[in-house]
Motif scaffolding. Structure first.
Motif, mmCIF file in Angstrom:
data_model
loop_
_atom_site.group_PDB
_atom_site.id
_atom_site.type_symbol
_atom_site.label_atom_id
_atom_site.label_comp_id
_atom_site.label_asym_id
_atom_site.label_seq_id
_atom_site.Cartn_x
_atom_site.Cartn_y
_atom_site.Cartn_z
ATOM 1 N N ILE A 257 0.844 -1.181 0.000
ATOM 2 C CA ILE A 257 0.000 0.000 0.000
ATOM 3 C C ILE A 257 0.886 1.240 0.000
ATOM 4 C CG2 ILE A 257 -1.926 -1.113 1.210
ATOM 5 C CD1 ILE A 257 -1.013 0.352 3.752
ATOM 6 N N PRO A 258 0.425 2.338 -0.598
ATOM 7 C CA PRO A 258 1.226 3.573 -0.594
ATOM 8 C C PRO A 258 1.247 4.179 0.793
ATOM 9 C CG PRO A 258 -0.929 3.999 -1.523
ATOM 10 C CD PRO A 258 -0.855 2.513 -1.306
ATOM 11 N N LYS A 259 2.309 4.889 1.106
ATOM 12 C CA LYS A 259 2.382 5.575 2.395
ATOM 13 C C LYS A 259 1.475 6.806 2.431
ATOM 14 C CE LYS A 259 7.148 4.095 3.240
ATOM 15 N NZ LYS A 259 8.558 4.542 3.438
ATOM 16 N N VAL A 260 1.112 7.314 1.258
ATOM 17 C CA VAL A 260 0.194 8.454 1.138
ATOM 18 C C VAL A 260 -0.867 8.098 0.110
ATOM 19 C CG1 VAL A 260 -0.047 10.894 0.528
ATOM 20 C CG2 VAL A 260 2.009 10.108 1.728
ATOM 21 N N HIS A 261 -2.119 8.342 0.461
ATOM 22 C CA HIS A 261 -3.227 7.965 -0.427
ATOM 23 C C HIS A 261 -4.225 9.108 -0.509
ATOM 24 C CE1 HIS A 261 -4.431 4.190 -2.441
ATOM 25 N NE2 HIS A 261 -5.607 4.778 -2.524
ATOM 26 N N GLU A 262 -4.723 9.370 -1.716
ATOM 27 C CA GLU A 262 -5.709 10.420 -1.931
ATOM 28 C C GLU A 262 -7.083 9.789 -2.137
ATOM 29 O OE1 GLU A 262 -3.951 12.215 -5.326
ATOM 30 O OE2 GLU A 262 -2.447 13.311 -4.173
ATOM 31 N N LEU A 263 -8.051 10.232 -1.358
ATOM 32 C CA LEU A 263 -9.399 9.686 -1.412
ATOM 33 C C LEU A 263 -10.414 10.799 -1.649
ATOM 34 C CD1 LEU A 263 -9.287 7.318 1.717
ATOM 35 C CD2 LEU A 263 -8.806 6.713 -0.663
ATOM 36 N N THR A 264 -11.449 10.485 -2.411
ATOM 37 C CA THR A 264 -12.560 11.416 -2.617
ATOM 38 C C THR A 264 -13.840 10.774 -2.122
ATOM 39 O OG1 THR A 264 -11.498 12.369 -4.570
ATOM 40 C CG2 THR A 264 -13.856 12.754 -4.309
ATOM 41 N N PHE A 265 -14.549 11.514 -1.273
ATOM 42 C CA PHE A 265 -15.808 11.048 -0.690
ATOM 43 C C PHE A 265 -16.962 11.917 -1.170
ATOM 44 C CE2 PHE A 265 -12.544 9.619 2.225
ATOM 45 C CZ PHE A 265 -12.966 8.356 2.618
ATOM 46 N N LEU A 266 -18.086 11.276 -1.439
ATOM 47 C CA LEU A 266 -19.321 11.963 -1.778
ATOM 48 C C LEU A 266 -20.370 11.620 -0.734
ATOM 49 C CD1 LEU A 266 -20.873 13.695 -3.903
ATOM 50 C CD2 LEU A 266 -21.497 11.540 -5.024
ATOM 51 N N ARG A 267 -21.077 12.634 -0.244
ATOM 52 C CA ARG A 267 -22.078 12.403 0.798
ATOM 53 C C ARG A 267 -23.160 11.461 0.294
ATOM 54 N NH1 ARG A 267 -23.852 17.757 2.109
ATOM 55 N NH2 ARG A 267 -25.656 17.276 0.815
ATOM 56 N N ARG A 268 -23.588 10.561 1.161
ATOM 57 C CA ARG A 268 -24.470 9.476 0.765
ATOM 58 C C ARG A 268 -25.800 9.944 0.172
ATOM 59 N NH1 ARG A 268 -23.245 4.298 2.376
ATOM 60 N NH2 ARG A 268 -21.332 4.092 3.633
ATOM 61 N N ASP A 269 -26.331 11.050 0.664
ATOM 62 C CA ASP A 269 -27.632 11.482 0.150
ATOM 63 C C ASP A 269 -27.556 11.926 -1.304
ATOM 64 O OD1 ASP A 269 -26.167 13.822 1.254
ATOM 65 O OD2 ASP A 269 -27.915 14.918 0.515
ATOM 66 N N ARG A 270 -26.382 12.206 -1.831
ATOM 67 C CA ARG A 270 -26.244 12.631 -3.219
ATOM 68 C C ARG A 270 -26.475 11.490 -4.192
ATOM 69 N NH1 ARG A 270 -27.312 17.552 -3.740
ATOM 70 N NH2 ARG A 270 -26.367 17.485 -5.814
ATOM 71 N N PHE A 271 -26.469 10.270 -3.711
ATOM 72 C CA PHE A 271 -26.726 9.136 -4.583
ATOM 73 C C PHE A 271 -28.213 8.887 -4.777
ATOM 74 C CE2 PHE A 271 -22.428 8.475 -3.174
ATOM 75 C CZ PHE A 271 -21.789 7.980 -4.288
ATOM 76 N N THR A 272 -29.049 9.528 -3.958
ATOM 77 C CA THR A 272 -30.490 9.315 -4.056
ATOM 78 C C THR A 272 -31.261 10.597 -4.307
ATOM 79 O OG1 THR A 272 -30.694 9.511 -1.640
ATOM 80 C CG2 THR A 272 -30.431 7.300 -2.548
ATOM 81 N N ALA A 273 -30.598 11.763 -4.193
ATOM 82 C CA ALA A 273 -31.292 13.027 -4.403
ATOM 83 C C ALA A 273 -31.713 13.154 -5.861
ATOM 84 C CB ALA A 273 -30.386 14.199 -4.013
ATOM 85 N N PRO A 274 -32.895 13.720 -6.134
ATOM 86 C CA PRO A 274 -33.357 13.883 -7.519
ATOM 87 C C PRO A 274 -32.367 14.688 -8.332
ATOM 88 C CG PRO A 274 -35.137 14.324 -5.969
ATOM 89 C CD PRO A 274 -33.881 14.179 -5.152
ATOM 90 N N GLY A 275 -31.988 14.128 -9.489
ATOM 91 C CA GLY A 275 -31.093 14.835 -10.388
ATOM 92 C C GLY A 275 -29.626 14.758 -10.019
ATOM 93 N N ALA A 276 -29.296 14.158 -8.908
ATOM 94 C CA ALA A 276 -27.898 14.094 -8.491
ATOM 95 C C ALA A 276 -27.264 12.828 -9.027
ATOM 96 C CB ALA A 276 -27.786 14.108 -6.965
ATOM 97 N N GLY A 277 -26.037 12.960 -9.535
ATOM 98 C CA GLY A 277 -25.312 11.803 -10.032
ATOM 99 C C GLY A 277 -24.096 11.549 -9.207
ATOM 100 N N PRO A 278 -23.423 10.427 -9.421
ATOM 101 C CA PRO A 278 -22.182 10.141 -8.692
ATOM 102 C C PRO A 278 -21.093 11.115 -9.099
ATOM 103 C CG PRO A 278 -22.503 8.566 -10.458
ATOM 104 C CD PRO A 278 -23.767 9.377 -10.377
ATOM 105 N N LEU A 279 -20.101 11.233 -8.238
ATOM 106 C CA LEU A 279 -19.013 12.191 -8.457
ATOM 107 C C LEU A 279 -18.261 11.889 -9.750
ATOM 108 C CD1 LEU A 279 -17.452 14.588 -7.345
ATOM 109 C CD2 LEU A 279 -16.022 12.989 -6.106
ATOM 110 N N ILE A 280 -17.998 10.628 -9.995
ATOM 111 C CA ILE A 280 -17.274 10.242 -11.198
ATOM 112 C C ILE A 280 -18.258 9.575 -12.145
ATOM 113 C CG2 ILE A 280 -15.361 8.908 -12.125
ATOM 114 C CD1 ILE A 280 -14.550 11.220 -10.344
ATOM 115 N N ALA A 281 -18.387 10.138 -13.331
ATOM 116 C CA ALA A 281 -19.346 9.576 -14.291
ATOM 117 C C ALA A 281 -18.861 8.228 -14.779
ATOM 118 C CB ALA A 281 -19.489 10.546 -15.465
#
Length: 202
Positions: free
Chosen positions: A177-201
């Motif tokens: 595993i890398p000693k440094v890792h970059e992560l992107t998080f999207l709030r869970r409600d954005r996956f179910t909100a009308p018109g909202a899509g995931p962060l990465i298409a």
């Protein structure tokens, strides 16, 4: 920060009120891009940075800078995340957190009230010192609590190893595993909100 910039290409950005960006290091191309392409205000802090040395000047009315560490000690040279947000964004609008503070991310996330963290629609974070994952005490008191806390309201939608500092092999399982890792998080409600899509298409 380069990863954060790339993610804006397919991000769930519309309607975000502001970006909070601790750990500037005298360059702010990501924050400039948010201002120029999305009209998003960015608030930055870094005790080690100086606006006079920024590679691009602060954008009046769109960017602020505080010469302080993001930290939890209450000192005159630091500011807590909830206090910082309270200074600029008292409402309930969605925010973006882009955090790269060389290991201080763990104590800051653990000390930030749950309702404050939930204001962030997107969290882009660089996790440091992953070599300590092999220490059971550190895993139990630092890594696991932070990731468990994030998992309550966020889903990791992108993981990117940083090749700046090499890697380690986890004893017993032989996984690198890398000693440094970059992560992107999207709030869970954005996956179910009308018109909202995931962060990465797809």
């Amino acid at each position: 920060r380069d990863l954060a910039w790339r993610l804006t290409q397919k991000a769930d950005i519309a309607g975000i009120e502001a970006c909070f960006s601790p750990g500037v290091k005298n360059y702010k191309f990501f924050e400039d891009y948010l201002a120029e392409h999305y009209g998003i205000t960015s608030h930055m802090c870094d005790k080690s940075s100086d606006p006079e040395k920024f590679l691009t000047p602060l954008k009046s009315g769109q960017q602020t800078f505080v010469k302080k560490w993001l930290d939890t000690d209450g000192g005159s040279d630091s500011i807590a995340l909830q206090d910082w947000i309270g200074t600029y964004c008292l409402g309930t609008g969605d925010l973006l957190l882009q955090i790269d503070i060389e290991g201080a991310e763990y104590r800051n996330l653990l000390a930030t009230p749950h309702e404050t963290l939930r204001r962030f629609r997107i969290i882009v974070i660089e996790l440091h010192s992953l070599i300590n994952l092999t220490d059971p005490a550190v895993f139990d008191t630092v890594f696991n609590p932070v990731l468990t806390r994030l998992d309550q309201d966020f889903i990791c939608v992108h993981a990117h190893p940083n090749n700046c500092c090499g890697e380690i092999t986890v004893p017993g399982i032989g996984v690198n595993i890398p000693k440094v890792h970059e992560l992107t998080f999207l709030r869970r409600d954005r996956f179910t909100a009308p018109g909202a899509g995931p962060l990465i298409a797809p």
